[in-house]
Design an enzyme around this catalytic site. Structure first.
Site, PDB file in Angstrom:
ATOM      1  N   GLY A  44     -20.414  11.768   2.238  1.00 44.82           N
ATOM      2  CA  GLY A  44     -20.296  10.323   2.078  1.00 44.82           C
ATOM      3  C   GLY A  44     -18.906   9.735   2.089  1.00 44.82           C
ATOM      4  O   GLY A  44     -18.715   8.585   2.450  1.00 44.82           O
ATOM      5  N   GLU A  98     -14.406   9.995  -3.649  1.00 45.76           N
ATOM      6  CA  GLU A  98     -15.868   9.976  -3.649  1.00 45.76           C
ATOM      7  C   GLU A  98     -16.368   8.654  -3.070  1.00 45.76           C
ATOM      8  O   GLU A  98     -15.695   7.628  -3.166  1.00 45.76           O
ATOM      9  CB  GLU A  98     -16.309  10.182  -5.108  1.00 45.76           C
ATOM     10  CG  GLU A  98     -17.738  10.383  -5.444  1.00 45.76           C
ATOM     11  CD  GLU A  98     -18.562  11.363  -4.638  1.00 45.76           C
ATOM     12  OE1 GLU A  98     -18.554  11.305  -3.404  1.00 45.76           O
ATOM     13  OE2 GLU A  98     -19.293  12.145  -5.272  1.00 45.76           O
ATOM     14  N   ASP A  99     -17.531   8.679  -2.443  1.00 46.78           N
ATOM     15  CA  ASP A  99     -18.083   7.437  -1.888  1.00 46.78           C
ATOM     16  C   ASP A  99     -18.563   6.496  -2.992  1.00 46.78           C
ATOM     17  O   ASP A  99     -18.272   5.308  -2.987  1.00 46.78           O
ATOM     18  CB  ASP A  99     -19.212   7.717  -0.883  1.00 46.78           C
ATOM     19  CG  ASP A  99     -20.310   8.633  -1.428  1.00 46.78           C
ATOM     20  OD1 ASP A  99     -20.182   9.129  -2.566  1.00 46.78           O
ATOM     21  OD2 ASP A  99     -21.298   8.852  -0.708  1.00 46.78           O
ATOM     22  N   ASP A 102     -22.586   6.955  -9.230  1.00 41.28           N
ATOM     23  CA  ASP A 102     -23.861   6.349  -9.590  1.00 41.28           C
ATOM     24  C   ASP A 102     -24.168   6.730 -11.038  1.00 41.28           C
ATOM     25  O   ASP A 102     -23.656   6.109 -11.965  1.00 41.28           O
ATOM     26  CB  ASP A 102     -24.899   6.879  -8.590  1.00 41.28           C
ATOM     27  CG  ASP A 102     -26.271   6.270  -8.754  1.00 41.28           C
ATOM     28  OD1 ASP A 102     -26.382   5.165  -9.291  1.00 41.28           O
ATOM     29  OD2 ASP A 102     -27.259   6.910  -8.332  1.00 41.28           O
ATOM     30  N   LYS A 130     -21.358   2.081  -9.670  1.00 41.51           N
ATOM     31  CA  LYS A 130     -22.513   1.335 -10.206  1.00 41.51           C
ATOM     32  C   LYS A 130     -22.517   1.513 -11.719  1.00 41.51           C
ATOM     33  O   LYS A 130     -23.179   2.416 -12.229  1.00 41.51           O
ATOM     34  CB  LYS A 130     -23.818   1.920  -9.653  1.00 41.51           C
ATOM     35  CG  LYS A 130     -24.109   1.648  -8.194  1.00 41.51           C
ATOM     36  CD  LYS A 130     -25.456   2.294  -7.850  1.00 41.51           C
ATOM     37  CE  LYS A 130     -25.811   2.124  -6.401  1.00 41.51           C
ATOM     38  NZ  LYS A 130     -26.997   2.958  -6.033  1.00 41.51           N
ATOM     39  N   PHE A 151     -29.561   0.134  -3.857  1.00 43.26           N
ATOM     40  CA  PHE A 151     -29.227   1.110  -2.830  1.00 43.26           C
ATOM     41  C   PHE A 151     -28.406   0.478  -1.705  1.00 43.26           C
ATOM     42  O   PHE A 151     -28.755  -0.579  -1.177  1.00 43.26           O
ATOM     43  CB  PHE A 151     -30.505   1.736  -2.261  1.00 43.26           C
ATOM     44  CG  PHE A 151     -30.225   2.958  -1.446  1.00 43.26           C
ATOM     45  CD1 PHE A 151     -29.928   4.168  -2.059  1.00 43.26           C
ATOM     46  CD2 PHE A 151     -30.222   2.894  -0.058  1.00 43.26           C
ATOM     47  CE1 PHE A 151     -29.642   5.298  -1.307  1.00 43.26           C
ATOM     48  CE2 PHE A 151     -29.936   4.022   0.701  1.00 43.26           C
ATOM     49  CZ  PHE A 151     -29.651   5.223   0.075  1.00 43.26           C
ATOM     50  N   VAL A 152     -27.306   1.128  -1.348  1.00 42.67           N
ATOM     51  CA  VAL A 152     -26.432   0.610  -0.287  1.00 42.67           C
ATOM     52  C   VAL A 152     -26.216   1.661   0.811  1.00 42.67           C
ATOM     53  O   VAL A 152     -26.301   2.858   0.553  1.00 42.67           O
ATOM     54  CB  VAL A 152     -25.063   0.171  -0.851  1.00 42.67           C
ATOM     55  CG1 VAL A 152     -25.186  -1.066  -1.721  1.00 42.67           C
ATOM     56  CG2 VAL A 152     -24.379   1.291  -1.629  1.00 42.67           C
ATOM     57  N   ASP A 158     -25.172   6.918   3.616  1.00 44.33           N
ATOM     58  CA  ASP A 158     -26.341   7.019   4.484  1.00 44.33           C
ATOM     59  C   ASP A 158     -27.635   6.644   3.810  1.00 44.33           C
ATOM     60  O   ASP A 158     -27.748   6.660   2.583  1.00 44.33           O
ATOM     61  CB  ASP A 158     -26.484   8.453   4.992  1.00 44.33           C
ATOM     62  CG  ASP A 158     -26.959   9.398   3.880  1.00 44.33           C
ATOM     63  OD1 ASP A 158     -26.288   9.452   2.829  1.00 44.33           O
ATOM     64  OD2 ASP A 158     -28.005  10.043   4.047  1.00 44.33           O
ATOM     65  N   ARG A 164     -24.384   5.629   8.449  1.00 47.83           N
ATOM     66  CA  ARG A 164     -23.014   5.916   7.971  1.00 47.83           C
ATOM     67  C   ARG A 164     -21.947   5.183   8.768  1.00 47.83           C
ATOM     68  O   ARG A 164     -20.881   4.871   8.270  1.00 47.83           O
ATOM     69  CB  ARG A 164     -22.721   7.419   8.048  1.00 47.83           C
ATOM     70  CG  ARG A 164     -23.542   8.270   7.095  1.00 47.83           C
ATOM     71  CD  ARG A 164     -22.954   9.678   7.042  1.00 47.83           C
ATOM     72  NE  ARG A 164     -23.858  10.666   6.487  1.00 47.83           N
ATOM     73  CZ  ARG A 164     -24.012  10.921   5.186  1.00 47.83           C
ATOM     74  NH1 ARG A 164     -23.322  10.232   4.300  1.00 47.83           N
ATOM     75  NH2 ARG A 164     -24.851  11.839   4.764  1.00 47.83           N
TER      76      ARG A 164
HETATM   77  P1  5GP Z   1     -24.233  10.570  -9.098  1.00 42.18           P
HETATM   78  O1  5GP Z   1     -24.120  12.058  -9.261  1.00 42.18           O
HETATM   79  O2  5GP Z   1     -23.016   9.821  -9.557  1.00 42.18           O
HETATM   80  O3  5GP Z   1     -25.503  10.031  -9.676  1.00 42.18           O
HETATM   81  O4  5GP Z   1     -24.473  10.317  -7.557  1.00 42.18           O
HETATM   82  C1  5GP Z   1     -23.458  10.260  -6.646  1.00 42.18           C
HETATM   83  C2  5GP Z   1     -24.027  10.462  -5.247  1.00 42.18           C
HETATM   84  O5  5GP Z   1     -25.319   9.846  -5.077  1.00 42.18           O
HETATM   85  C3  5GP Z   1     -23.142   9.795  -4.236  1.00 42.18           C
HETATM   86  O6  5GP Z   1     -22.101  10.662  -3.823  1.00 42.18           O
HETATM   87  C4  5GP Z   1     -24.118   9.471  -3.126  1.00 42.18           C
HETATM   88  O7  5GP Z   1     -24.237  10.568  -2.265  1.00 42.18           O
HETATM   89  C5  5GP Z   1     -25.429   9.231  -3.820  1.00 42.18           C
HETATM   90  N1  5GP Z   1     -25.704   7.786  -4.021  1.00 42.18           N
HETATM   91  C6  5GP Z   1     -25.768   7.119  -5.193  1.00 42.18           C
HETATM   92  N2  5GP Z   1     -26.054   5.815  -5.011  1.00 42.18           N
HETATM   93  C7  5GP Z   1     -26.165   5.637  -3.673  1.00 42.18           C
HETATM   94  C8  5GP Z   1     -26.462   4.486  -2.847  1.00 42.18           C
HETATM   95  O8  5GP Z   1     -26.675   3.338  -3.274  1.00 42.18           O
HETATM   96  N3  5GP Z   1     -26.479   4.704  -1.501  1.00 42.18           N
HETATM   97  C9  5GP Z   1     -26.266   5.934  -0.937  1.00 42.18           C
HETATM   98  N4  5GP Z   1     -26.310   6.027   0.381  1.00 42.18           N
HETATM   99  N5  5GP Z   1     -25.978   7.032  -1.696  1.00 42.18           N
HETATM  100  C10 5GP Z   1     -25.938   6.884  -3.037  1.00 42.18           C
HETATM  101 MG    MG Z   2     -21.784  12.016  -2.291  1.00 39.69          MG
END
Ligand code: 5GP
Ligand code: MG
Length: 173
Positions: A44, A98-99, A102, A130, A151-152, A158, A164
């Site tokens: 990402g 990091e992208d 979440d 977020k 969700f984005v 993606d 992407r």
């Molecule tokens: P975390 O471990 O912080 O819950 O999740 C991080 C990962 O979840 C991100 O690197 C990404 O790959 C995915 N992710 C979380 N929210 C989104 C979203 O809104 N859109 C997309 N495409 N990926 C997300």
């Molecule tokens: Mg990721």
């Protein structure tokens, strides 16, 4: 449409480029003379990392890794491995790229793995965050945009592998 769902533009490419440039300038100021090592988390972050890296005005290095989680024993819980972490991180100033943060689970699991390599410092630069979705105590040190818990896609993120390459950030309608 991306795959089977309708998305609309949420943050324009112009806004993104402006904010990424600002972040690059800030990081250049904070890391001047430290030759930081940017560690991009695949897949990402690849677009954000390349734009952010080109917004730097200081010497810096970049490398990419992929994180994979698997079930450990009941005492260790979920274990995360970093694929492709060949760089010697000892004594380095590491900036994780990091992208999106979440729940914070991914980076919360990865931090101890990274600390074992003995870096001089570790900070996090994320494109998106977020705050309302956070379940683990982790915050980005640098962040472009805080967004609602929706969700984005686009700018590297993606939906089922697609979307992407969209230059603007899109949000699910
Ligand atoms: P975390 O471990 O912080 O819950 O999740 C991080 C990962 O979840 C991100 O690197 C990404 O790959 C995915 N992710 C979380 N929210 C989104 C979203 O809104 N859109 C997309 N495409 N990926 C997300
Ligand atoms: Mg990721």
């Amino acid at each position: 449409m991306v795959h089977d769902k309708q998305f609309e533009i949420f943050i324009s490419k112009e806004k993104i480029q402006k904010r990424v440039s600002e972040l690059g300038a800030q990081i250049s100021k904070d890391y001047a003379g430290l030759n930081p090592l940017f560690l991009g988390i695949l897949n990402g972050s690849f677009i954000f990392a390349s734009d952010l890296f080109r917004a730097l005005s200081i010497d810096a290095e970049i490398s990419f890794i992929k994180l994979a989680s698997y079930k450990g024993t009941s005492s260790t819980g979920n274990v995360i491995t970093a694929i492709g972490m060949e760089e010697n991180l000892h004594g380095r100033h590491v900036l994780i790229v990091e992208d999106i943060i979440d729940t914070g689970k991914t980076l919360t699991s990865f931090m101890p793995v990274l600390q074992q390599a003995g870096p001089a410092s570790v900070k996090i630069a994320s494109f998106l965050s977020k705050p309302d979705a956070r379940r683990y105590d982790i915050q980005p040190d640098y962040n472009c945009f805080e967004i609602p818990d929706k969700f984005v896609v686009g700018y590297g993120l993606d939906y089922d592998g697609l979307g992407r390459q969209l230059p603007d950030l899109h949000i699910l309608c």
